[in-house]
Design an enzyme around this catalytic site. Sequence first.
Site, PDB file in Angstrom:
ATOM      1  N   TRP A   1      39.609  43.126 -15.209  1.00 10.97           N
ATOM      2  CA  TRP A   1      38.774  43.886 -14.265  1.00 10.97           C
ATOM      3  C   TRP A   1      39.282  43.782 -12.831  1.00 10.97           C
ATOM      4  O   TRP A   1      39.274  44.761 -12.087  1.00 10.97           O
ATOM      5  CB  TRP A   1      37.307  43.465 -14.371  1.00 10.97           C
ATOM      6  CG  TRP A   1      36.681  43.978 -15.630  1.00 10.97           C
ATOM      7  CD1 TRP A   1      36.199  43.236 -16.666  1.00 10.97           C
ATOM      8  CD2 TRP A   1      36.490  45.360 -16.018  1.00 10.97           C
ATOM      9  NE1 TRP A   1      35.722  44.062 -17.661  1.00 10.97           N
ATOM     10  CE2 TRP A   1      35.883  45.368 -17.287  1.00 10.97           C
ATOM     11  CE3 TRP A   1      36.767  46.575 -15.409  1.00 10.97           C
ATOM     12  CZ2 TRP A   1      35.553  46.540 -17.962  1.00 10.97           C
ATOM     13  CZ3 TRP A   1      36.443  47.757 -16.076  1.00 10.97           C
ATOM     14  CH2 TRP A   1      35.837  47.728 -17.332  1.00 10.97           C
TER      15      TRP A   1
ATOM     16  N   ASP B   1      33.106  41.773  -7.319  1.00  8.01           N
ATOM     17  CA  ASP B   1      32.549  42.484  -8.473  1.00  8.01           C
ATOM     18  C   ASP B   1      31.743  41.459  -9.272  1.00  8.01           C
ATOM     19  O   ASP B   1      32.303  40.527  -9.847  1.00  8.01           O
ATOM     20  CB  ASP B   1      33.712  43.047  -9.313  1.00  8.01           C
ATOM     21  CG  ASP B   1      33.254  43.720 -10.603  1.00  8.01           C
ATOM     22  OD1 ASP B   1      32.043  43.679 -10.917  1.00  8.01           O
ATOM     23  OD2 ASP B   1      34.129  44.285 -11.300  1.00  8.01           O
TER      24      ASP B   1
ATOM     25  N   LYS C   1      25.328  45.745 -17.695  1.00  5.52           N
ATOM     26  CA  LYS C   1      25.530  44.396 -18.204  1.00  5.52           C
ATOM     27  C   LYS C   1      24.234  43.586 -18.150  1.00  5.52           C
ATOM     28  O   LYS C   1      23.911  42.868 -19.062  1.00  5.52           O
ATOM     29  CB  LYS C   1      26.623  43.663 -17.418  1.00  5.52           C
ATOM     30  CG  LYS C   1      27.916  44.450 -17.247  1.00  5.52           C
ATOM     31  CD  LYS C   1      28.645  44.655 -18.560  1.00  5.52           C
ATOM     32  CE  LYS C   1      29.662  45.782 -18.531  1.00  5.52           C
ATOM     33  NZ  LYS C   1      30.841  45.541 -17.734  1.00  5.52           N
TER      34      LYS C   1
HETATM   35  C1  LIG Z   1      31.878  46.502 -17.209  1.00  3.86           C
HETATM   36  C2  LIG Z   1      32.545  46.089 -15.993  1.00  3.86           C
HETATM   37  C3  LIG Z   1      33.003  47.038 -15.062  1.00  3.86           C
HETATM   38  C4  LIG Z   1      33.029  48.542 -15.312  1.00  3.86           C
HETATM   39  O1  LIG Z   1      31.877  49.199 -15.308  1.00  3.86           O
HETATM   40  P1  LIG Z   1      31.819  50.771 -15.641  1.00  3.86           P
HETATM   41  O2  LIG Z   1      30.416  51.081 -15.306  1.00  3.86           O
HETATM   42  O3  LIG Z   1      32.178  50.969 -17.071  1.00  3.86           O
HETATM   43  O4  LIG Z   1      32.774  51.458 -14.737  1.00  3.86           O
HETATM   44  C5  LIG Z   1      33.568  46.570 -13.896  1.00  3.86           C
HETATM   45  N1  LIG Z   1      33.701  45.259 -13.664  1.00  3.86           N
HETATM   46  C6  LIG Z   1      33.284  44.327 -14.550  1.00  3.86           C
HETATM   47  C7  LIG Z   1      33.453  42.884 -14.230  1.00  3.86           C
HETATM   48  C8  LIG Z   1      32.705  44.708 -15.739  1.00  3.86           C
HETATM   49  O5  LIG Z   1      32.299  43.779 -16.625  1.00  3.86           O
END
Ligand SMILES: *Cc1c(COP(=O)(O)O)cnc(C)c1O
Length: 359
Positions: A102, A170, A194
Amino acid sequence: MTRLYNFSAGPAILPQEVLAQAAHDLPDYQGMGASLLEMSHRGPVVVNLVEETTALLRSLLRVPDTHEVLFLQGGGRLQFSMVPMNLLGAAAEACYIINGAWSRAAAIEAAKLCHINVFSPPPGKGLPLPESILVPNDAAYLYYCQNETIHGIEFNYVPPAPECVPLVSDVSSNFLTRPIDFKKHALVFAAAQKNLAPAGMAVVIVRKDLLGLAGEDTPAMMNYSVHAKAHSEYNTPPVFCIWMANLVLKWTERQGGVPEMQKRAKERSDIVYHAIDASGGFYVNNVVPAERSRTNVVFAVKDPVLTPLFVREAQKEGLVNLKGHRLVGGLRASLYNAMPLEGAKTLANFMADFLERHG
Ligand SMILES: *Cc1c(COP(=O)(O)O)cnc(C)c1O
């Protein structure tokens, strides 16, 4: 209906109470004779919902007045581009810690817009040594992914940056599982699916003094300050996502808030890591113990021939979505806030039982 224990990394498990309430309220929102999904986003009901959801999030995460809370579309990945578009300003370079898929994906997007300076972990480790993160004073920002969902690695320290360099993170896959220090973090964002709501939205919490750095040619939809001025209602907002986030945040508050979520995240993950560590090498997790994620337990059966059997047998027991990410293979148990402690215990028991039969 028998409810499964869903270990998916995302879209992920949501609290059963929340789903039941949403189902109940869907056709007739609070006795108004219409669904919330049919209401104007300029009307008082939706405007109040957005305000209330913002306030709930502020209160649960103790977001100070220095920071703005935004609900944006485009999920997590759009933030990989919006962060550099909004924070680069006049700087020529941004710093990225790359320790998994990521953070790598985010760095690739930023590299389309500026020079990037990369910090990586030493061999055999999942996190860089703090003293190796040497951020120049003129960098636009330092970026890191607090929890690498695919590799099961979670930061156990806040990466050091000079005070003049904004720290960006993030926090998609460990959102609301521990406090965030907003004195240190200038911007955090989380994809909703998530730990917060259905897919299709991201929460961005950004320091107000950073709004307005975006260039004149930045598309309005990509500009944080446009969204901030419009209180996340510049265009039609993802009302369903915000509503679900509202219900999940209220549920989180009823459970005891972030401190309780933090305690449960530790309890749940300890149970599964213990099942791995007590297996005499039958199950393997290669993450340094201090760097192990509390929300995504990435592991493998030592003999990979057994992996599909593990997944099939677990499924029969109501333990679903345990297959690992295609990049790393093996198995992964995602243990987000809505996963009951009983789910982790049932998985650990199944693991012991599977070992007994196949070890
Ligand atoms: C799932 C995830 C994303 C991506 O999210 P999307 O909504 O599919 O773009 C980004 N960063 C992390 C750490 C993730 O687990």
